[in-house]
Design a protein around this motif. Structure first.
Motif, PDB file in Angstrom:
ATOM      1  N   LYS A  44       0.828  -1.213   0.000  1.00 41.70           N
ATOM      2  CA  LYS A  44       0.000   0.000   0.000  1.00 41.70           C
ATOM      3  C   LYS A  44       0.860   1.260   0.000  1.00 41.70           C
ATOM      4  O   LYS A  44       0.512   2.266  -0.626  1.00 41.70           O
ATOM      5  N   GLU A  45       1.999   1.191   0.685  1.00 43.16           N
ATOM      6  CA  GLU A  45       2.895   2.347   0.731  1.00 43.16           C
ATOM      7  C   GLU A  45       3.639   2.528  -0.594  1.00 43.16           C
ATOM      8  O   GLU A  45       3.921   3.653  -1.018  1.00 43.16           O
ATOM      9  N   VAL A  46       3.950   1.401  -1.241  1.00 42.99           N
ATOM     10  CA  VAL A  46       4.778   1.444  -2.448  1.00 42.99           C
ATOM     11  C   VAL A  46       3.959   1.746  -3.709  1.00 42.99           C
ATOM     12  O   VAL A  46       4.489   2.290  -4.683  1.00 42.99           O
ATOM     13  N   MET A  47       2.663   1.422  -3.688  1.00 41.68           N
ATOM     14  CA  MET A  47       1.843   1.561  -4.899  1.00 41.68           C
ATOM     15  C   MET A  47       1.860   2.966  -5.499  1.00 41.68           C
ATOM     16  O   MET A  47       1.960   3.112  -6.727  1.00 41.68           O
ATOM     17  N   PRO A  48       1.772   4.042  -4.704  1.00 45.42           N
ATOM     18  CA  PRO A  48       1.826   5.378  -5.324  1.00 45.42           C
ATOM     19  C   PRO A  48       3.119   5.603  -6.109  1.00 45.42           C
ATOM     20  O   PRO A  48       3.111   6.225  -7.179  1.00 45.42           O
ATOM     21  N   GLN A  49       4.231   5.068  -5.588  1.00 47.92           N
ATOM     22  CA  GLN A  49       5.511   5.220  -6.279  1.00 47.92           C
ATOM     23  C   GLN A  49       5.520   4.411  -7.580  1.00 47.92           C
ATOM     24  O   GLN A  49       6.031   4.872  -8.606  1.00 47.92           O
ATOM     25  N   ILE A  50       4.937   3.213  -7.546  1.00 47.43           N
ATOM     26  CA  ILE A  50       4.858   2.386  -8.758  1.00 47.43           C
ATOM     27  C   ILE A  50       4.028   3.101  -9.824  1.00 47.43           C
ATOM     28  O   ILE A  50       4.410   3.164 -11.005  1.00 47.43           O
ATOM     29  N   ARG A  51       2.890   3.657  -9.407  1.00 48.97           N
ATOM     30  CA  ARG A  51       2.030   4.373 -10.354  1.00 48.97           C
ATOM     31  C   ARG A  51       2.764   5.572 -10.964  1.00 48.97           C
ATOM     32  O   ARG A  51       2.688   5.818 -12.171  1.00 48.97           O
ATOM     33  N   ALA A  52       3.474   6.290 -10.109  1.00 50.11           N
ATOM     34  CA  ALA A  52       4.186   7.482 -10.587  1.00 50.11           C
ATOM     35  C   ALA A  52       5.269   7.111 -11.601  1.00 50.11           C
ATOM     36  O   ALA A  52       5.422   7.767 -12.643  1.00 50.11           O
ATOM     37  N   VAL A  53       6.017   6.045 -11.310  1.00 54.34           N
ATOM     38  CA  VAL A  53       7.075   5.612 -12.229  1.00 54.34           C
ATOM     39  C   VAL A  53       6.475   5.161 -13.560  1.00 54.34           C
ATOM     40  O   VAL A  53       6.978   5.504 -14.635  1.00 54.34           O
ATOM     41  N   CYS A  54       5.385   4.390 -13.501  1.00 51.33           N
ATOM     42  CA  CYS A  54       4.731   3.930 -14.738  1.00 51.33           C
ATOM     43  C   CYS A  54       4.230   5.113 -15.565  1.00 51.33           C
ATOM     44  O   CYS A  54       4.333   5.109 -16.799  1.00 51.33           O
ATOM     45  N   ASP A  55       3.704   6.120 -14.885  1.00 54.03           N
ATOM     46  CA  ASP A  55       3.227   7.315 -15.595  1.00 54.03           C
ATOM     47  C   ASP A  55       4.380   8.052 -16.275  1.00 54.03           C
ATOM     48  O   ASP A  55       4.236   8.577 -17.385  1.00 54.03           O
ATOM     49  N   GLU A  56       5.539   8.092 -15.615  1.00 52.78           N
ATOM     50  CA  GLU A  56       6.714   8.740 -16.215  1.00 52.78           C
ATOM     51  C   GLU A  56       7.211   7.961 -17.428  1.00 52.78           C
ATOM     52  O   GLU A  56       7.510   8.531 -18.481  1.00 52.78           O
TER      53      GLU A  56
END
Length: 402
Positions: A44-56
C-alpha cells in the motif's frame, strides 16, 4: 533516484518496451513482488511510487525506454532461453470432438491456485481434443454457500479458460432430477431410507452387519422416502445406497446419498428440504451431461468408487477419471475460511488483493491465463504429491507470462 525507485523503473521500462511503450501496472507489480516478496507487506505504501514511475515511463518514446533500460538493467534485454514445454499425457479412450469435461467448484468461497491447476488441465484437455467444457456450480450444501462466489466463480474460471466454457449449470436448480433418480433407486431396491442413529449405524457397518432399515419392504421404503419431505426432521433419516457390506473399506458400505437440511438456500429459499450429498449429485449430473472424462485430485479416488455404485445400478458407463496428487504450495495460505476472516478484519482489501493466491488476484497482478496453464502442465496428471515453494511458483508464472 533511490534504490527502490530504480528497481521499480527497470521493470516498468522492460514491460513498456514490450507493449508499445505503455507499461501494464499489474505486470510490473508482479515482477517486483517476484523479485522482492518482502514488499508485499508494504504494498500500500509502495503503490503510489509504482504508479508514478509507470506514468513517467509511458511518456518516453520506446527507443528511449530501450536506451535507458540498456543503461540500468541490460540483462533484461537478453533473450530468454526457450525451454521445451511439457505435453499433456493422452486421455484414456478419448476421441477428438467427443470429449466432454466439467469444472465442478463449490460456491463456498473464491477459487485459488490449487483449484486453478485442476481446472486448467480440464480446459487444456478440452482444447487438445476439441471437446466441450461445462461449468457446474455444486451448491447443494446451503449452509456453506458464499453468495458472492456465484458471480465471481464464472468470472474467474471464464478468464482462466479463455472464455471457452460451453455451458454453466447450477445443481440447486436440478433438485427435482435428483428426486426422480432417488425414487427409482428405492423402487429398484437399490436404496433405502435409514432412521438409525449415526453411531448405531457406524457400529453395525464396522461389524459388516445390516441395519434394521435395510431389509424393509419397498412399499415401506417409499413411505419413508415421502416422509423425508414432510415428516422427518434433519438428522432423523437419510437415504442410503445399498452396497456390499463386506467391502474392505467401511466408508464404501451403504453410503448416504440424500439428507434433510432446513437451511435457507440463497437461490431456492426454503422450497427444498431434502438435498443430495456430493457423490449422488455428481454421478447423476456426469451421466446426464454426457461427461466422458474428468480431472480431479486424488482425494476423490474413493468418491469415484462410491459413484460407480450409481452407474452400476442404472447400467451407465462411468467417465474416465484422471487424477493429480496433492500440491502443497509452501509458504502460501490458500484456506478460504482463513482468508475470508482476514478480509473481514481489514488485513486484505478483497479477494483480488494482489498479495493473495486467488485467481482474481493473479489476474489483477497482470498474469495471463496461459502462464498458469503452463504451470499446470508442469504439474501434470499423476498421483505423486508435490511441494511447490511460493518463490518457485511465482517464478514459473513470471517465466511464462508473455
Amino acid at each position: 533516484m533511490d534504490d527502490l525507485a530504480l528497481f521499480i523503473r527497470k521493470f516498468a521500462l522492460d514491460n513498456a518496451r514490450r507493449y508499445n511503450g505503455v507499461p501494464n501496472q499489474g505486470s510490473v507489480v508482479g515482477k517486483i513482488l517476484a523479485e522482492r516478496p518482502e514488499l508485499k507487506q508494504k504494498l500500500k505504501e509502495v503503490m503510489p511510487q509504482i504508479r508514478a514511475v509507470c506514468d513517467e515511463v509511458k511518456l518516453l518514446p520506446v527507443e528511449k525506454q530501450v536506451e535507458e533500460l540498456q543503461k540500468i538493467a541490460p540483462e533484461l534485454l537478453e533473450d530468454r532461453k526457450i525451454v521445451e514445454e511439457k505435453k499433456l499425457k493422452p486421455l484414456k479412450n478419448a476421441e477428438k470432438g467427443k470429449v466432454v469435461m466439467r469444472l465442478a467448484p463449490s460456491p463456498s468461497g473464491m477459487q485459488h491456485i490449487g483449484h486453478g491447476v485442476v481446472f486448467s488441465l480440464s480446459h487444456l484437455y478440452c482444447k487438445e481434443y476439441e471437446g466441450k467444457l461445462i461449468l457446474r456450480l455444486e451448491d447443494t450444501n446451503p449452509e456453506e454457500i458464499y453468495e458472492p462466489a456465484y458471480v465471481a466463480t464464472p468470472n474467474d474460471l471464464g478468464w482462466l479458460c479463455e472464455g471457452k466454457i460451453h455451458e454453466t449449470v447450477r445443481q440447486s436448480a436440478r433438485l427435482e432430477k435428483y428426486y426422480d433418480y432417488a425414487e427409482k433407486l428405492v423402487a429398484m431396491g437399490k436404496a433405502y431410507v435409514c432412521t438409525c442413529n449415526a453411531d448405531v449405524f457406524r457400529d453395525l457397518s464396522v461389524k459388516q452387519k445390516a441395519c434394521p432399515c435395510r431389509g424393509l419392504p419397498v412399499k415401506e421404503q417409499h413411505a419413508r422416502w415421502d416422509k423425508m419431505f414432510v415428516g422427518y426432521e434433519p438428522g432423523e433419516a437419510v437415504l442410503r445406497i445399498k452396497t456390499d457390506l463386506m467391502d474392505p473399506n467401511p466408508a464404501m458400505r451403504d453410503w448416504p446419498a440424500m439428507r434433510i437440511n432446513h437451511h435457507v438456500h440463497p437461490k431456492t429459499g426454503d422450497k427444498y428440504k431434502v438435498w443430495p450429498l456430493m457423490n449422488f449429485a455428481v454421478a447423476i449430473d456426469d451421466h446426464e451431461m454426457g461427461v466422458t472424462h474428468t480431472v480431479r485430485g486424488k482425494d476423490h479416488l474413493d468418491n469415484a468408487k462410491r459413484q460407480q455404485h450409481i452407474y452400476d445400478a442404472f447400467g451407465w458407463k462411468a467417465p474416465e477419471h484422471a487424477y493429480i496428487g496433492k500440491i502443497n504450495f509452501e509458504g502460501i495460505e490458500v484456506s478460504k475460511r482463513k482468508i475470508k476472516l482476514e478480509i473481514e478484519r481489514g488485513a486484505f482489501d478483497d479477494w483480488d488483493d494482489i498479495r493473495l493466491p486467488f485467481l482474481a488476484a493473479l489476474r489483477r497482478r497482470g498474469f495471463q491465463p496461459q502462464a498458469f496453464h503452463r504451470f499446470a502442465m508442469d504439474m501434470g496428471i499423476g498421483l505423486n504429491d508435490k511441494t511447490v515453494p511460493a518463490e518457485d511458483f511465482f517464478k514459473s508464472l513470471e517465466a511464462h507470462n508473455r
